[in-house]
Design a protein around this motif. Structure first.
Motif, short mmCIF file in Angstrom:
data_model
loop_
_atom_site.label_atom_id
_atom_site.label_comp_id
_atom_site.label_asym_id
_atom_site.label_seq_id
_atom_site.Cartn_x
_atom_site.Cartn_y
_atom_site.Cartn_z
N GLN A 71 7.63 2.81 40.24
CA GLN A 71 6.53 3.41 40.99
C GLN A 71 5.59 2.33 41.52
O GLN A 71 5.11 2.41 42.66
CB GLN A 71 5.77 4.42 40.12
N GLU A 72 5.35 1.32 40.70
CA GLU A 72 4.49 0.21 41.10
C GLU A 72 5.11 -0.52 42.30
O GLU A 72 4.41 -0.83 43.27
CB GLU A 72 4.35 -0.75 39.91
N ILE A 73 6.42 -0.76 42.23
CA ILE A 73 7.12 -1.43 43.33
C ILE A 73 7.06 -0.59 44.60
O ILE A 73 6.78 -1.11 45.69
CB ILE A 73 8.59 -1.73 42.93
N GLN A 74 7.29 0.72 44.46
CA GLN A 74 7.24 1.61 45.63
C GLN A 74 5.85 1.61 46.25
O GLN A 74 5.71 1.60 47.48
CB GLN A 74 7.65 3.03 45.24
N ALA A 75 4.83 1.61 45.39
CA ALA A 75 3.46 1.59 45.90
C ALA A 75 3.20 0.29 46.66
O ALA A 75 2.59 0.30 47.74
CB ALA A 75 2.47 1.75 44.76
N LYS A 76 3.66 -0.84 46.12
CA LYS A 76 3.48 -2.14 46.78
C LYS A 76 4.24 -2.16 48.11
O LYS A 76 3.74 -2.67 49.11
CB LYS A 76 3.99 -3.28 45.89
#
Length: 106
Positions: A71-76
């Motif tokens: 989720q963190e990667i997708q947000a970035k």
């Protein structure tokens, strides 16, 4: 002669009793060992169940960490995509302004 046969018979009977007793003792020892092994196996099965539960807990925790990182990667990625689009729009606007300025000068 009967006396001798009688003594031999008694000796054979005592020998048979000793063999039966020895066999009984061996059987009891084997049974005791089977009980020990069975108890040991139960303990090992219990340890395996505990380890399996620990592994499931660890797996669940790792899956949660992985999901959070994804989720963190997708947000970035979304953030970078938005910044790139904004820069592209900004550059497009500047180019149009320059073109308009050049048109006006001509």
């Amino acid at each position: 002669e009967k006396q001798g046969l009688s003594e031999q018979l008694e000796e054979l009977q005592r020998a048979q009793e000793r063999m039966e007793l020895a066999h009984s003792i061996e059987t009891e020892q084997v049974n005791c060992r089977l009980v020990e092994l069975s108890t040991e196996a139960d303990g090992l099965r219990s340890q395996v169940r505990v380890k399996e539960m620990e592994l499931e807990t660890n797996k669940s925790s790792l899956n949660k960490v992985i999901q959070a990182k994804q989720q963190e990667i997708q947000a970035k990625q979304q953030e970078m995509h938005t910044k790139i689009q904004a820069k592209e729009q900004e550059m497009h606007t500047k180019i149009q302004a320059k073109e308009q300025e050049m048109h006006t000068k001509i």
